[in-house]
Scaffold this motif. Structure first.
Motif, PDB file in Angstrom:
ATOM      1  N   LEU A   6      11.648 -34.349  -7.383  1.00 23.02           N
ATOM      2  CA  LEU A   6      13.090 -34.362  -7.636  1.00 23.02           C
ATOM      3  C   LEU A   6      13.557 -33.144  -8.417  1.00 23.02           C
ATOM      4  CD1 LEU A   6      14.001 -38.028  -8.541  1.00 23.02           C
ATOM      5  CD2 LEU A   6      14.741 -36.725  -6.565  1.00 23.02           C
ATOM      6  N   ALA A   7      12.747 -32.681  -9.342  1.00 20.21           N
ATOM      7  CA  ALA A   7      13.132 -31.549 -10.182  1.00 20.21           C
ATOM      8  C   ALA A   7      13.445 -30.306  -9.352  1.00 20.21           C
ATOM      9  CB  ALA A   7      12.045 -31.253 -11.202  1.00 20.21           C
ATOM     10  N   ALA A   8      12.836 -30.183  -8.193  1.00 20.74           N
ATOM     11  CA  ALA A   8      13.074 -29.026  -7.323  1.00 20.74           C
ATOM     12  C   ALA A   8      14.375 -29.154  -6.528  1.00 20.74           C
ATOM     13  CB  ALA A   8      11.913 -28.857  -6.357  1.00 20.74           C
ATOM     14  N   LEU A   9      14.965 -30.328  -6.519  1.00 17.13           N
ATOM     15  CA  LEU A   9      16.186 -30.578  -5.742  1.00 17.13           C
ATOM     16  C   LEU A   9      17.423 -30.427  -6.624  1.00 17.13           C
ATOM     17  CD1 LEU A   9      14.929 -33.712  -3.796  1.00 17.13           C
ATOM     18  CD2 LEU A   9      15.003 -31.348  -2.985  1.00 17.13           C
ATOM     19  N   LEU A  15      21.703 -39.632  -5.314  1.00 20.38           N
ATOM     20  CA  LEU A  15      20.350 -40.178  -5.354  1.00 20.38           C
ATOM     21  C   LEU A  15      20.436 -41.693  -5.299  1.00 20.38           C
ATOM     22  CD1 LEU A  15      17.304 -39.696  -5.662  1.00 20.38           C
ATOM     23  CD2 LEU A  15      17.645 -39.706  -8.145  1.00 20.38           C
ATOM     24  N   GLU A  16      19.881 -42.277  -4.229  1.00 22.03           N
ATOM     25  CA  GLU A  16      19.904 -43.725  -4.032  1.00 22.03           C
ATOM     26  C   GLU A  16      18.475 -44.247  -4.071  1.00 22.03           C
ATOM     27  OE1 GLU A  16      22.260 -45.284  -0.865  1.00 22.03           O
ATOM     28  OE2 GLU A  16      23.794 -43.745  -1.103  1.00 22.03           O
ATOM     29  N   LEU A  17      18.171 -44.919  -5.152  1.00 22.21           N
ATOM     30  CA  LEU A  17      16.835 -45.494  -5.325  1.00 22.21           C
ATOM     31  C   LEU A  17      16.911 -46.991  -5.593  1.00 22.21           C
ATOM     32  CD1 LEU A  17      15.196 -42.731  -7.566  1.00 22.21           C
ATOM     33  CD2 LEU A  17      14.773 -43.168  -5.144  1.00 22.21           C
ATOM     34  N   TYR A  18      17.893 -47.647  -5.021  1.00 14.88           N
ATOM     35  CA  TYR A  18      18.073 -49.066  -5.284  1.00 14.88           C
ATOM     36  C   TYR A  18      16.957 -49.897  -4.648  1.00 14.88           C
ATOM     37  CZ  TYR A  18      20.398 -48.913  -0.721  1.00 14.88           C
ATOM     38  OH  TYR A  18      20.686 -48.707   0.591  1.00 14.88           O
ATOM     39  N   LEU A  37      18.837 -32.342 -12.514  1.00 18.67           N
ATOM     40  CA  LEU A  37      19.744 -32.475 -11.371  1.00 18.67           C
ATOM     41  C   LEU A  37      21.198 -32.292 -11.810  1.00 18.67           C
ATOM     42  CD1 LEU A  37      18.046 -35.543  -9.630  1.00 18.67           C
ATOM     43  CD2 LEU A  37      17.684 -33.113  -9.185  1.00 18.67           C
ATOM     44  N   SER A  38      21.539 -31.108 -12.205  1.00 13.87           N
ATOM     45  CA  SER A  38      22.868 -30.848 -12.778  1.00 13.87           C
ATOM     46  C   SER A  38      24.014 -31.009 -11.778  1.00 13.87           C
ATOM     47  CB  SER A  38      22.909 -29.454 -13.398  1.00 13.87           C
ATOM     48  OG  SER A  38      22.633 -28.475 -12.421  1.00 13.87           O
ATOM     49  N   ALA A  39      23.727 -30.991 -10.487  1.00 10.51           N
ATOM     50  CA  ALA A  39      24.775 -31.172  -9.474  1.00 10.51           C
ATOM     51  C   ALA A  39      24.942 -32.631  -9.053  1.00 10.51           C
ATOM     52  CB  ALA A  39      24.469 -30.316  -8.241  1.00 10.51           C
ATOM     53  N   LEU A  40      24.121 -33.513  -9.585  1.00 15.30           N
ATOM     54  CA  LEU A  40      24.143 -34.923  -9.176  1.00 15.30           C
ATOM     55  C   LEU A  40      25.494 -35.571  -9.488  1.00 15.30           C
ATOM     56  CD1 LEU A  40      22.149 -36.975  -7.909  1.00 15.30           C
ATOM     57  CD2 LEU A  40      21.739 -37.804 -10.227  1.00 15.30           C
ATOM     58  N   GLN A  41      26.083 -36.208  -8.469  1.00 19.06           N
ATOM     59  CA  GLN A  41      27.371 -36.866  -8.621  1.00 19.06           C
ATOM     60  C   GLN A  41      27.270 -38.382  -8.553  1.00 19.06           C
ATOM     61  OE1 GLN A  41      30.342 -35.235  -5.993  1.00 19.06           O
ATOM     62  NE2 GLN A  41      29.733 -33.142  -6.440  1.00 19.06           N
ATOM     63  N   GLU A  42      26.282 -38.900  -7.846  1.00 23.19           N
ATOM     64  CA  GLU A  42      26.108 -40.347  -7.710  1.00 23.19           C
ATOM     65  C   GLU A  42      24.657 -40.722  -7.947  1.00 23.19           C
ATOM     66  OE1 GLU A  42      27.745 -42.388  -4.362  1.00 23.19           O
ATOM     67  OE2 GLU A  42      29.450 -41.024  -4.215  1.00 23.19           O
TER      68      GLU A  42
END
Length: 126
Positions: A6-9, A15-18, A37-42
């Motif tokens: 994940l760190a490379a993304l 990110l959906e890990l439900y 993940l600084s661009a993560l929105q959800e």
């Protein structure tokens, strides 16, 4: 195995890990990767058996997610101890528009604490 990848993304937006039975140990392993993940929105971590220790581990990572708009932590095992650490971290994310914490082990007092810390979030469900 997932956390290091994940760190490379860094450009990942959702990110959906439900429903993956991540638990506290998985949340602890995931937390450092989330911070990258600084661009993560959800972020969807619902139905993962995350408890107080996992929520506490996720809290520092949350402060790095400056673009986060939505977080779903419903149907976990987070209690008052976990929300006491997590809520102040979530309060620092000014972009956050949705916070979902239903079906956890948070008492009425814990819900009030989270509500007060996260008053700026328009859509809250606890």
């Amino acid at each position: 195995a997932l956390a290091p990848a994940l760190a490379a993304l860094y450009a990942l937006q959702e990110l959906e890990l439900y429903a993956n039975q991540i638990g506290d140990s998985g949340a602890c392993a995931l937390a450092p990767a989330l911070a990258a993940l600084s661009a993560l929105q959800e972020l969807h971590l619902n139905s993962n058996q995350i408890g107080d220790a996992g929520a506490s581990a996720l809290a520092p990572a949350m402060t790095a997610l400056v673009a986060l708009k939505f977080i779903d932590l419903t149907s976990n095992q987070i209690g008052d101890e976990g929300i006491a650490v997590l809520a102040p971290a979530l309060a620092t994310i000014t972009s956050l528009r949705g916070l979902y914490l239903e079906d956890n082990r948070i008492s009425v007092a814990g819900k009030f604490q989270a509500h007060d810390a996260c008053y700026h979030i328009p859509h809250r469900s606890m």
